[in-house]
Every structure is written in structure tokens, then in C-alpha cells.
Scaffold this motif. Structure first.
Motif, PDB file in Angstrom:
ATOM      1  N   VAL A   1      45.305  36.361  34.678  1.00  0.00           N
ATOM      2  CA  VAL A   1      44.643  35.876  35.656  1.00  0.00           C
ATOM      3  C   VAL A   1      43.910  34.649  35.176  1.00  0.00           C
ATOM      4  O   VAL A   1      43.448  34.467  33.996  1.00  0.00           O
TER       5      VAL A   1
ATOM      6  N   ARG B   1      42.599  30.181  36.001  1.00  0.00           N
ATOM      7  CA  ARG B   1      41.636  29.590  37.015  1.00  0.00           C
ATOM      8  C   ARG B   1      42.002  29.154  38.335  1.00  0.00           C
ATOM      9  O   ARG B   1      41.343  29.418  39.179  1.00  0.00           O
TER      10      ARG B   1
ATOM     11  N   THR C   1      43.945  31.205  40.163  1.00  0.00           N
ATOM     12  CA  THR C   1      43.934  32.331  40.751  1.00  0.00           C
ATOM     13  C   THR C   1      42.298  32.827  41.143  1.00  0.00           C
ATOM     14  O   THR C   1      41.947  33.069  42.214  1.00  0.00           O
ATOM     15  N   LEU C   2      41.429  32.594  40.157  1.00  0.00           N
ATOM     16  CA  LEU C   2      40.192  32.952  40.448  1.00  0.00           C
ATOM     17  C   LEU C   2      39.478  31.969  41.379  1.00  0.00           C
ATOM     18  O   LEU C   2      38.610  32.360  42.278  1.00  0.00           O
TER      19      LEU C   2
ATOM     20  N   VAL D   1      37.300  34.236  43.755  1.00  0.00           N
ATOM     21  CA  VAL D   1      35.873  34.196  43.325  1.00  0.00           C
ATOM     22  C   VAL D   1      34.774  33.756  44.573  1.00  0.00           C
ATOM     23  O   VAL D   1      34.094  34.533  44.730  1.00  0.00           O
TER      24      VAL D   1
ATOM     25  N   ILE E   1      36.305  42.690  40.232  1.00  0.00           N
ATOM     26  CA  ILE E   1      36.185  41.768  39.126  1.00  0.00           C
ATOM     27  C   ILE E   1      36.359  42.417  37.769  1.00  0.00           C
ATOM     28  O   ILE E   1      36.963  41.866  37.013  1.00  0.00           O
TER      29      ILE E   1
ATOM     30  N   MET F   1      40.277  42.422  37.453  1.00  0.00           N
ATOM     31  CA  MET F   1      40.886  40.613  36.989  1.00  0.00           C
ATOM     32  C   MET F   1      40.297  40.245  35.830  1.00  0.00           C
ATOM     33  O   MET F   1      41.362  39.764  35.407  1.00  0.00           O
ATOM     34  N   VAL F   2      39.175  40.630  35.515  1.00  0.00           N
ATOM     35  CA  VAL F   2      38.648  39.947  34.253  1.00  0.00           C
ATOM     36  C   VAL F   2      39.210  40.179  33.182  1.00  0.00           C
ATOM     37  O   VAL F   2      39.462  39.690  32.189  1.00  0.00           O
TER      38      VAL F   2
ATOM     39  N   VAL G   1      41.971  37.927  32.080  1.00  0.00           N
ATOM     40  CA  VAL G   1      41.897  36.594  31.711  1.00  0.00           C
ATOM     41  C   VAL G   1      42.101  36.270  30.233  1.00  0.00           C
ATOM     42  O   VAL G   1      41.332  36.954  29.564  1.00  0.00           O
TER      43      VAL G   1
ATOM     44  N   VAL H   1      37.460  31.255  33.356  1.00  0.00           N
ATOM     45  CA  VAL H   1      36.581  32.224  34.124  1.00  0.00           C
ATOM     46  C   VAL H   1      34.998  31.479  34.257  1.00  0.00           C
ATOM     47  O   VAL H   1      34.357  31.651  35.001  1.00  0.00           O
TER      48      VAL H   1
END
Length: 162
Positions: free
Chosen positions: A68, A70, A72-73, A77, A99, A102-103, A106, A112
Motif C-alpha cells: 500500500v 501513498r 492508494t492511501l 484515507v 486501517i 492496510m497499514v 505500507v 503514511v
């Protein structure tokens, strides 16, 4: 993306249509195969807050296996932030689960970091203020996962979260 999202809720129809087209063009840089099929749903939910729950349900049904990043976030987000601020506790649970999932994928804390100021305070509120212990636990887990990802990636946490 955040500037474009701000113009989508304007009163002028041509501006909203242009902003939606602009956001669609911004999303062409999303290469995450887990999220690519959801991009139209995510764009629509960003344009119409009433579709937020539908988009969260689509994200809940997604198995995140690819990195994941930036872009995508950037599209996800704002929906998570909106969901964490809703009254409905099940929506807060869905956001917390997404969250957490996904996180974990990253790889670079710099991806993030721009979104931490939107997510951490809301996750803290879920952890501390939601009356249902199970939902508070989901919020705490998501917050811990986010903090861990930032620390392990060498990123900087906001004051009060170290």
C-alpha cells in the motif's frame, strides 16, 4: 488529491463534475491490484458522503496482499477519516479494521505520514470514547498498528503518540 476532494462538495455542478474527473485522473497512478477494482466506488464515495458505508463495505471485503503506497492511501484515507467521525460505532469498527489491514502493508513510513494527523486522533477517540469495549479494542489495535508502521519505517510521530 486533498485539494480536489475539497472542491467536490462545492455548490457549483460544473466544478463538482470537473473535480470528479480530475480525481479519476489522479487515481490512474494507483497500481495496487487490491484497490484498483474499487477506484470507481472510492471516487463516488468521496464525491457523495452517503456512499461512504458502501465503499467501506467494499474495503472490508478486500484482502490486502499488495504493498500500500501513498496514492492508494490518498483516495482511501478521506473515507476512513469520515467513517471514524460518524456516530455509528459499526462504521468506526470497519474503519479500524481496514486501517489495521492496510497499514501492515505500507513499506515506507513516508507514504503514511501525511495521513497520520487525520487518522491517529480519530483512532484515539475510538479507543477512549466508544461505549462498546469490542469496538474500542479495534480502535486501539488500529492505532497501535499505525504507530508501529511509522516507527519501524523511521517516520516521525506527532507529539503525544510516542
Amino acid at each position: 488529491v486533498s485539494v480536489t476532494l475539497g472542491t467536490m462538495s462545492g455548490r457549483s455542478w460544473p466544478i463538482c463534475v470537473g473535480a470528479k474527473a480530475s480525481l479519476a485522473e489522479c487515481c490512474t497512478v494507483i497500481h495496487n491490484p487490491d484497490v484498483q477494482p474499487l477506484v470507481p466506488t472510492l471516487i463516488s464515495a468521496n464525491a457523495n458522503p452517503k456512499e461512504n458505508t458502501q465503499a467501506l463495505d467494499a474495503l472490508m471485503g478486500t484482502t490486502f496482499v499488495s504493498q500500500v503506497d501513498r496514492p492508494t492511501l490518498a483516495i482511501i484515507v478521506p473515507l476512513l477519516h469520515r467513517g471514524l467521525r460518524e456516530r455509528e460505532v459499526q462504521t468506526k469498527r470497519k474503519c479500524s479494521v481496514v486501517i489495521s489491514n492496510m497499514v501492515k502493508l505500507v513499506c515506507d513510513a513516508k507514504d503514511v505520514e501525511p495521513f497520520v494527523d487525520k487518522l491517529l486522533p480519530e483512532l484515539k477517540r475510538v479507543e477512549e470514547e466508544v461505549p462498546i469495549p469490542e469496538i474500542r479494542a479495534y480502535g486501539a489495535q488500529a492505532k497501535a498498528t499505525l504507530i508501529k508502521a511509522i516507527k519501524e519505517g523511521g517516520g516521525k510521530l506527532p507529539e503525544g503518540y510516542e
